[in-house]
Design a protein around this motif. Structure first.
Motif, PDB file in Angstrom:
ATOM      1  N   MET A   1       0.841  -1.191   0.000  1.00 11.67           N
ATOM      2  CA  MET A   1       0.000   0.000   0.000  1.00 11.67           C
ATOM      3  C   MET A   1       0.882   1.249   0.000  1.00 11.67           C
ATOM      4  N   SER A   2       0.508   2.233  -0.816  1.00 12.51           N
ATOM      5  CA  SER A   2       1.292   3.461  -0.895  1.00 12.51           C
ATOM      6  C   SER A   2       1.241   4.220   0.423  1.00 12.51           C
ATOM      7  N   THR A   3       2.313   4.954   0.701  1.00 12.21           N
ATOM      8  CA  THR A   3       2.364   5.770   1.907  1.00 12.21           C
ATOM      9  C   THR A   3       1.802   7.174   1.662  1.00 12.21           C
ATOM     10  N   ARG A   4       1.353   7.464   0.467  1.00  9.85           N
ATOM     11  CA  ARG A   4       0.775   8.772   0.166  1.00  9.85           C
ATOM     12  C   ARG A   4      -0.427   9.009   1.082  1.00  9.85           C
ATOM     13  N   SER A   5      -0.611  10.244   1.542  1.00 15.07           N
ATOM     14  CA  SER A   5      -1.705  10.531   2.469  1.00 15.07           C
ATOM     15  C   SER A   5      -3.052  10.331   1.765  1.00 15.07           C
ATOM     16  N   PRO A   6      -4.051   9.866   2.519  1.00 10.32           N
ATOM     17  CA  PRO A   6      -5.375   9.655   1.917  1.00 10.32           C
ATOM     18  C   PRO A   6      -5.941  10.917   1.278  1.00 10.32           C
ATOM     19  N   ARG A   7      -5.657  12.065   1.862  1.00 12.81           N
ATOM     20  CA  ARG A   7      -6.193  13.313   1.320  1.00 12.81           C
ATOM     21  C   ARG A   7      -5.611  13.605  -0.066  1.00 12.81           C
ATOM     22  N   ILE A   8      -4.285  13.420  -0.205  1.00 13.36           N
ATOM     23  CA  ILE A   8      -3.654  13.654  -1.503  1.00 13.36           C
ATOM     24  C   ILE A   8      -4.181  12.664  -2.533  1.00 13.36           C
ATOM     25  N   THR A   9      -4.319  11.400  -2.123  1.00 15.93           N
ATOM     26  CA  THR A   9      -4.861  10.381  -3.037  1.00 15.93           C
ATOM     27  C   THR A   9      -6.258  10.762  -3.492  1.00 15.93           C
ATOM     28  N   LEU A  10      -7.076  11.234  -2.557  1.00 16.85           N
ATOM     29  CA  LEU A  10      -8.446  11.611  -2.895  1.00 16.85           C
ATOM     30  C   LEU A  10      -8.471  12.793  -3.855  1.00 16.85           C
ATOM     31  N   LEU A  11      -7.588  13.769  -3.614  1.00 19.31           N
ATOM     32  CA  LEU A  11      -7.522  14.938  -4.506  1.00 19.31           C
ATOM     33  C   LEU A  11      -7.082  14.521  -5.916  1.00 19.31           C
ATOM     34  N   LEU A  12      -6.082  13.664  -5.983  1.00 16.29           N
ATOM     35  CA  LEU A  12      -5.618  13.191  -7.288  1.00 16.29           C
ATOM     36  C   LEU A  12      -6.711  12.395  -8.002  1.00 16.29           C
ATOM     37  N   LEU A  13      -7.392  11.546  -7.251  1.00 18.28           N
ATOM     38  CA  LEU A  13      -8.486  10.773  -7.859  1.00 18.28           C
ATOM     39  C   LEU A  13      -9.583  11.699  -8.363  1.00 18.28           C
ATOM     40  N   GLY A  14      -9.921  12.714  -7.575  1.00 21.72           N
ATOM     41  CA  GLY A  14     -10.934  13.670  -8.023  1.00 21.72           C
ATOM     42  C   GLY A  14     -10.546  14.351  -9.320  1.00 21.72           C
ATOM     43  N   ALA A  15      -9.254  14.723  -9.428  1.00 24.12           N
ATOM     44  CA  ALA A  15      -8.777  15.364 -10.660  1.00 24.12           C
ATOM     45  C   ALA A  15      -8.870  14.411 -11.851  1.00 24.12           C
ATOM     46  N   ILE A  16      -8.528  13.142 -11.619  1.00 24.79           N
ATOM     47  CA  ILE A  16      -8.577  12.151 -12.704  1.00 24.79           C
ATOM     48  C   ILE A  16     -10.022  11.920 -13.157  1.00 24.79           C
ATOM     49  N   VAL A  17     -10.932  11.798 -12.207  1.00 24.87           N
ATOM     50  CA  VAL A  17     -12.337  11.574 -12.560  1.00 24.87           C
ATOM     51  C   VAL A  17     -12.903  12.783 -13.293  1.00 24.87           C
ATOM     52  N   LEU A  18     -12.541  13.988 -12.848  1.00 28.78           N
ATOM     53  CA  LEU A  18     -12.990  15.193 -13.549  1.00 28.78           C
ATOM     54  C   LEU A  18     -12.429  15.242 -14.963  1.00 28.78           C
ATOM     55  N   LEU A  19     -11.164  14.856 -15.112  1.00 30.14           N
ATOM     56  CA  LEU A  19     -10.563  14.791 -16.443  1.00 30.14           C
ATOM     57  C   LEU A  19     -11.330  13.804 -17.315  1.00 30.14           C
ATOM     58  N   ALA A  20     -11.602  12.626 -16.765  1.00 31.73           N
ATOM     59  CA  ALA A  20     -12.334  11.612 -17.525  1.00 31.73           C
ATOM     60  C   ALA A  20     -13.706  12.125 -17.929  1.00 31.73           C
ATOM     61  N   PHE A  21     -14.415  12.748 -16.996  1.00 35.15           N
ATOM     62  CA  PHE A  21     -15.759  13.251 -17.297  1.00 35.15           C
ATOM     63  C   PHE A  21     -15.699  14.350 -18.353  1.00 35.15           C
ATOM     64  N   GLY A  22     -14.709  15.248 -18.228  1.00 35.40           N
ATOM     65  CA  GLY A  22     -14.587  16.323 -19.213  1.00 35.40           C
ATOM     66  C   GLY A  22     -14.285  15.803 -20.608  1.00 35.40           C
ATOM     67  N   LEU A  23     -13.367  14.839 -20.703  1.00 33.23           N
ATOM     68  CA  LEU A  23     -13.033  14.267 -22.008  1.00 33.23           C
ATOM     69  C   LEU A  23     -14.235  13.560 -22.638  1.00 33.23           C
ATOM     70  N   ARG A  24     -15.090  12.987 -21.818  1.00 31.49           N
ATOM     71  CA  ARG A  24     -16.254  12.264 -22.333  1.00 31.49           C
ATOM     72  C   ARG A  24     -17.424  13.198 -22.631  1.00 31.49           C
ATOM     73  N   LEU A  25     -17.562  14.237 -21.845  1.00 32.51           N
ATOM     74  CA  LEU A  25     -18.672  15.172 -22.046  1.00 32.51           C
ATOM     75  C   LEU A  25     -18.437  16.080 -23.247  1.00 32.51           C
ATOM     76  N   TYR A  26     -17.180  16.399 -23.493  1.00 35.97           N
ATOM     77  CA  TYR A  26     -16.843  17.342 -24.569  1.00 35.97           C
ATOM     78  C   TYR A  26     -17.373  16.834 -25.914  1.00 35.97           C
ATOM     79  N   ARG A  27     -18.232  17.603 -26.541  1.00 35.51           N
ATOM     80  CA  ARG A  27     -18.797  17.360 -27.869  1.00 35.51           C
ATOM     81  C   ARG A  27     -19.645  16.082 -27.925  1.00 35.51           C
TER      82      ARG A  27
END
Length: 588
Positions: free
Chosen positions: A1-27
């Protein structure tokens, strides 16, 4: 298991999901619906393609939207699924019917379930990897790869069942692994088995070919499950699921599926033997081993984002052989000097020289072959990750990944050989493999970060070249000109039926008549190979989806008119062209 803090992991995951949603929603709602999506629209409303259950509507000289929108029965919906999708995907149509009742029939709302399921697949992949491979970092990289995967982006723009099935089958694999994880302790809660059985049923009723994923589950259980109680419980869950599925195949639309599939196999086999290059269905070749291999090459290369687009390059055997030889030599150098802190001086430049030396020699698309030459070193990195960074508990999961990555496509190839034609060898029918391939790619990328710079830098530079190709590919998807994903090499215009309906609503006055063209197209469904009516009602069917349900607009179909929707003004007889399809130019 990574030692990265849960908060940082959650923020990174949120950014990735937003990226995924934006790429799919666009056009996602920019371009008009194509034929499969039109069928989706009709089936979701209980309307049979070409009007088999609308004889009381189109069998009259004139009809109105109120006639078209008469209440539908369960039989209507089953008939629509039979004749619009060979009895396939009832679960998807039920969900879409409810969705459209709430959000309307516009192109954005029609495709939004696909956008959401595709985005949820990215999130589910993160949860899957984090739970089963116990690594936040690997989970984040896997999710990032899935977020930008062109296949996922393109199919999120289609109002079809595919994005839903990708999510469901990944969820099913997650539940299956949880069951196996708890099997040694004899403490698997019954809820897991019930959930697995429910997802199994929903997946198969979303697309029949999801059975290939559950076939992989069965093979994995044969290899690693040694608990009799779990075997019995899984067997009961599977038997219960099959029992419930059998109701659809015995009494619902599924009872026509196998008949239709046999008829289609004979139909496409006949095309392969008589007109392989000139049919309206594209190139359909006899299922010889060379033809199957030729069709399979781009399927396998496009499965991995790092080799996406190399299928056509592989046709050039001399260039391919050189690229693979240089890549193999690079991998051997990496293997030999992997752990050597101070290798001979020549090793520092060996990999970049081996990768670059082919550039002036390749006779076509040199940068594509440069990427191909780096493929073997990258796959070597995946192998090293599996060997060095997975433990005894995780290594069996890798076997599962490999089964799920390749068996769906191998199943397609087998079915092609059995059917005698190559028509069904297409990426979307084995797209359930992509989430698991994203994990393998993430393993290679993760291992890349541990390499010494003299090995990692040349590979990073080649991956940047491939990234440029992926960005270009995404651009073509958004521009609707990438045939292997969008099916079109010329961009569609916005939905002409929707714009026509809006124009008719604005311009229609009592006494006017709306005239629809007779679209000449054979529909191959069930045992019927001709249209229900002398003139095609298809254009009228789609246009009426967007007209007010209670409207009393007088409408008819002109068998002699091929292309135009016309409004004839009742007082003057003036003919106003609402839209001209211009043959096949605006019919997709």
């Amino acid at each position: 298991m990574s030692t990265r803090s849960p908060r940082i992991t959650l923020l990174l995951l949120g950014a990735i999901v937003l990226l995924a949603f934006g790429l799919r929603l666009y056009r996602a709602g920019t371009y008009g619906v194509f034929f499969d999506e039109k069928a989706t629209l009709l089936v979701s409303q209980g309307v049979c393609v070409e009007g088999y259950n609308q004889k009381d509507v189109f069998g009259k000289p004139t009809f109105t939207p109120a006639d078209y929108w008469r209440p539908k029965t369960t039989t209507d919906y089953i008939e629509a699924i039979i004749r619009g999708d060979i009895g396939n995907s009832p679960a998807y149509y039920v969900l879409l019917h409810g969705w459209l009742n709430v959000f309307g029939l516009g192109d954005w709302s029609l495709r939004m379930p696909s956008v959401l399921f595709s985005t949820l697949t990215v999130l589910m992949l993160f949860l899957f990897v984090r739970r089963h491979f116990r690594s936040d970092t690997l989970a984040l990289v896997s999710a990032t790869v899935a977020a930008v995967e062109p296949f996922f982006v393109s199919y999120s723009h289609m109002a079809r069942n595919y994005s839903m099935t990708f999510f469901l089958t990944l969820l099913a694999t997650h539940l299956f692994l949880l069951i196996l994880e708890k099997a040694p302790d004899r403490r698997s809660p019954i809820g897991l088995y019930l959930a697995y059985g429910l997802v199994f049923i929903t997946s198969v009723l979303s697309h029949y070919l999801t059975v290939t994923v559950f076939l992989c589950h069965g093979l994995y259980a044969l290899l690693y499950l040694r608990n009799l109680r779990s075997w019995v419980a899984l067997g009961l869950a599977g038997a219960s699921g099959l029992g419930l599925l059998s109701l659809w195949f015995l009494y619902g639309g599924g009872k026509y599926t196998f008949f239709t599939l046999n008829a289609q196999a004979e139909f496409y086999r006949n095309i392969a033997l008589t007109n392989p290059l000139g049919s309206e269905f594209g190139t359909v070749l006899p299922a010889t081993l060379p033809n199957i291999a030729k069709r399979a090459a781009p399927i396998f290369t496009d499965l991995f984002i790092i080799t996406n687009g190399l299928g056509s390059a592989l046709i050039g055997l001399r260039n391919s052989a050189l690229a693979l030889a240089l890549g193999g030599a690079s991998a051997l150098v990496m293997h030999r000097y992997w752990s050597v802190a101070k290798p001979p001086v020549w090793v520092y430049g060996a990999v970049p020289v081996l990768l670059l030396v082919g550039l002036p020699i390749y006779t076509v698309v040199p940068f594509r072959f440069l990427v191909l030459s780096a493929a073997l070193p990258f796959f070597y990195l995946i192998a090293r990750y599996i060997r060095d960074r997975t433990d005894s508990q995780t290594k069996p999961l890798v076997v599962g990944l490999l089964l799920l990555a390749f068996i769906p496509t191998l199943f397609l190839l087998f079915m092609s050989w059995r059917s005698g034609h190559t028509f069904g060898i297409t990426q979307r029918y084995s797209g359930f493999s992509f989430p698991y391939v994203c994990i393998l790619i993430a393993m290679g990328l993760r291992q890349l970060t541990t390499l010494r710079w003299w090995f990692s830098m040349p590979l990073v530079l080649v991956l940047l070249v491939q990234s440029a190709f992926i960005v270009q590919l995404l651009g073509k998807i958004y521009d609707d000109i990438e045939p292997k994903y969008t099916y079109f090499d010329r961009a569609r215009i916005p939905n002409p039926y929707l714009s026509s309906a809006k124009a008719l609503i604005d311009q229609y006055t009592p006494g006017d008549t709306i005239v629809y063209p007779n679209r000449q197209r054979e529909i191959y469904v069930e045992e019927v190979e001709t249209n229900t009516f002398p003139a095609s009602v298809f254009d009228a069917q789609i246009a009426n989806l967007y007209l007010p349900k209670e409207a009393r607009y007088i409408q008819r179909i002109n068998p002699a008119e091929r292309d135009r929707i016309i409004l004839i003004k009742g007082k003057t007889g003036e003919k106003i062209t609402i839209f001209d399809f211009q043959g096949t130019k605006y019919r997709y």
